[in-house]
Design a protein around this motif. Structure first.
Motif, mmCIF file in Angstrom:
data_model
loop_
_atom_site.group_PDB
_atom_site.id
_atom_site.type_symbol
_atom_site.label_atom_id
_atom_site.label_comp_id
_atom_site.label_asym_id
_atom_site.label_seq_id
_atom_site.Cartn_x
_atom_site.Cartn_y
_atom_site.Cartn_z
ATOM 1 N N UNK D 7 -3.270 -5.077 10.699
ATOM 2 C CA UNK D 7 -4.056 -3.861 10.427
ATOM 3 C C UNK D 7 -3.278 -2.598 10.788
ATOM 4 N N UNK D 8 -3.394 -1.570 9.956
ATOM 5 C CA UNK D 8 -2.836 -0.245 10.231
ATOM 6 C C UNK D 8 -3.719 0.775 9.506
ATOM 7 N N UNK D 9 -3.345 2.050 9.468
ATOM 8 C CA UNK D 9 -4.192 3.030 8.779
ATOM 9 C C UNK D 9 -3.372 4.189 8.226
ATOM 10 N N UNK D 10 -3.985 4.949 7.312
ATOM 11 C CA UNK D 10 -3.367 6.195 6.828
ATOM 12 C C UNK D 10 -4.479 7.186 6.485
ATOM 13 N N UNK D 11 -4.098 8.472 6.397
ATOM 14 C CA UNK D 11 -5.072 9.554 6.262
ATOM 15 C C UNK D 11 -4.620 10.485 5.140
ATOM 16 N N UNK D 54 7.834 -8.360 10.978
ATOM 17 C CA UNK D 54 8.250 -7.822 9.682
ATOM 18 C C UNK D 54 7.044 -7.468 8.806
ATOM 19 N N UNK D 55 5.992 -8.254 8.886
ATOM 20 C CA UNK D 55 4.789 -7.948 8.103
ATOM 21 C C UNK D 55 4.205 -6.608 8.539
ATOM 22 N N UNK D 56 4.160 -6.403 9.861
ATOM 23 C CA UNK D 56 3.647 -5.141 10.399
ATOM 24 C C UNK D 56 4.527 -3.977 9.961
ATOM 25 N N UNK D 57 5.837 -4.172 10.009
ATOM 26 C CA UNK D 57 6.763 -3.112 9.589
ATOM 27 C C UNK D 57 6.606 -2.807 8.099
ATOM 28 N N UNK D 59 3.927 -3.215 6.199
ATOM 29 C CA UNK D 59 2.679 -2.482 5.984
ATOM 30 C C UNK D 59 2.839 -1.036 6.430
ATOM 31 N N UNK D 60 3.450 -0.817 7.596
ATOM 32 C CA UNK D 60 3.623 0.547 8.096
ATOM 33 C C UNK D 60 4.475 1.379 7.127
ATOM 34 N N UNK D 92 -1.046 -3.471 -2.389
ATOM 35 C CA UNK D 92 -0.703 -4.862 -2.713
ATOM 36 C C UNK D 92 0.633 -4.926 -3.473
ATOM 37 N N UNK D 93 0.755 -4.113 -4.519
ATOM 38 C CA UNK D 93 1.971 -4.136 -5.341
ATOM 39 C C UNK D 93 3.217 -3.795 -4.520
ATOM 40 N N UNK D 94 3.069 -2.807 -3.645
ATOM 41 C CA UNK D 94 4.241 -2.345 -2.882
ATOM 42 C C UNK D 94 4.651 -3.357 -1.810
ATOM 43 N N UNK D 95 3.666 -4.002 -1.190
ATOM 44 C CA UNK D 95 4.020 -5.059 -0.223
ATOM 45 C C UNK D 95 4.615 -6.257 -0.973
ATOM 46 N N UNK D 96 4.025 -6.600 -2.113
ATOM 47 C CA UNK D 96 4.537 -7.737 -2.895
ATOM 48 C C UNK D 96 6.002 -7.489 -3.292
#
Lengths: 134, 134, 134, 134, 134, 134
Positions: D7-11, D54-57, D59-60, D92-96
């Motif tokens: 989990x992370x967030x953006x504004x 790496x997953x966290x990085x 997403x961030x 989704x597209x960008x992480x994929x």
């Protein structure tokens, strides 16, 4: 698959029949925090799953018919235990009927399934999910 | 599909082997808040997915065997990293065994699948879901 | 100031008297998720605020006396609306009595105050906090 | 099936076009709390779904490209409403793409699907889930 | 002390001035999930802290005046950074004015203080609390 | 009073001495989700309680010194039970020292108190709050 979810709640009294329910055979009650998840394969022309305003209104209308009631007195549930999982199904059916009736807008007919989750406490919840459409 | 979920937790120490784990290779620990989601196609004669009291007891019993332990010392996990996702699988297997043994009641044999989710913090969780039954 | 908090829940039916309550004048119900926060100025010789096992047991015992009940039938509440804020006070009083009686251990007499919060939904909660001790 | 979620967030600021959006046609904004759920059938040799660091990085990094922006000014979204469900798809597209490029490690190519959920408030959220891999 | 709390939310765009804000100096936005906690020493004759229906309506009305706006364009905030903590104060003042004007009912004049908390993400929130009454 | 709160977490192993701890006398572990609430009477010239970036960094730095450790091996805690409430105090002291050293910026010297809350599970948490400043 795309989904949109909205949350609302209702508060009822009821009792259960059957030894499996132990002390819940007595008249008691619950707050149900309800999540309705609407699903479809592709977004509609407005780039949405469903009009979230209409989805919120539909959920509120369905819950208003149950809220501040003793479900033991509701003819719709005669002879049925109004368990959390069964109520999830009831709410699914009632929202699905509104979608079929066009109350969530014409594009909402593109919705393919619906999941309704009822949280009865911080440690227990139940859900029903089923198909939508013709 | 109908589901019922219950929540409990356990607290353990462990360490991991493999450079991928970075500082988690050292002995540390975790609280795991565990959700067990029981699923079936149709409700049983009591209008329920599973006896929630027995489901809660089964989850508690499975977690009690892990709680307040250093998992590095548990022969069951020798040579395996007790990652969150692997522990979700272990708990799935142990609850599934109880269902198969009839500990959740005779109707629980109608359960079709089970999802176990372990929350390790407010920003990370993992799950395993698998089939149940013959 | 140091605090320790524990959480549990109970599920009841009730109704209210008074126009201010609108549809809640009818028999309905609620799940209350309850937080009990124990407070003291200094830690005890074990480096704790209170024995968390005994605190959990005390909260469970107090809630068990209310759980799966229609509060309209409870003589203790005759002539009183069992609102969320009032129930928070009732639970405060009953836990405070257990502390005074030594049920949370001898060191628990060093507790100085207690806050009891009842969550009735994801959008509403109420609390009572009061002093403890001689 | 095994899953790991972070989990992370953006504004951001944005506005929508179309009568269905009502007052949200005006420039406003949102915090999106984002959950990325990575899925695969079997664990990798380290007993994990994916390297959580790496997953966290990943997403961030994907969220950093959106964070503290007015999405109405982003050429990538010209002519599209940046609804919650659409942004879930974009993320989704960008992480994929990062998975396909090997940024989550060589074993991450064994991931089979990804679900991205954006929470826009305590009462509304949306998600996209899709396949991964060749 | 007794308290009652209600929750709602609003979604806005804004930007900040000052190097301390880093990338938040650019136009961006936020969802604020808002908790208003009403406090008093003794319950009123209905056994409540405040009419929860009126309290909910007051919070909604105050947030509606901010919702779906670019706060940079609001004359009320000219020359002020609309930080989370400052907005908590603004909302406190506006609810306090409604209490003073009798909009929460005559008994609400017995309220002694009010705490307003704004959650801007799952990892950050801010609050203002102040006295009420003459 | 104004407050700003930030959240982070750490994961440790430890054991306790004393019969009051029951099975927690064995080596086990915990995830602690930590909230740091910074308080002051008036906002600073930027209209903030504290630079949230620096506050987040300070909390992360303090937790990094504890994270992925067996606290039984930490000389700082020799002879002390590292209970949740005691760790809340330790973290309070370490953040307070950073504030006093100017690491949260010159205006942070206007902070008057600090509350540190450690969530050890979904049903238990503990806190320490104390004064700041000269």
């Amino acid at each position: 698959m795309f989904t949109v979810s909205v949350r609302d709640h209702f508060m009822i009294a009821h009792s259960f029949e059957g030894q499996v329910f132990g002390p819940a055979q007595k008249l008691h009650g619950a707050t149900y925090v309800v999540d309705a998840e609407f699903r479809r394969a592709e977004l509609d022309p407005d780039n949405i799953v469903v009009d979230i305003g209409r989805a919120t209104d539909a959920l509120r209308a369905v819950l208003a018919a149950l809220n501040f009631r003793n479900l033991d007195d509701d003819p719709a549930f005669r002879g049925r235990n109004t368990t959390t999982e069964f109520l999830a199904f009831v709410i699914y059916e009632r929202i699905a009927a509104k979608i079929a009736a066009g109350e969530l807008g014409p594009h909402a007919r593109g919705l393919t399934s619906l999941r309704v989750t009822l949280h009865e406490s911080h440690v227990a919840w139940a859900a029903y999910e089923g198909q939508l459409g013709p």
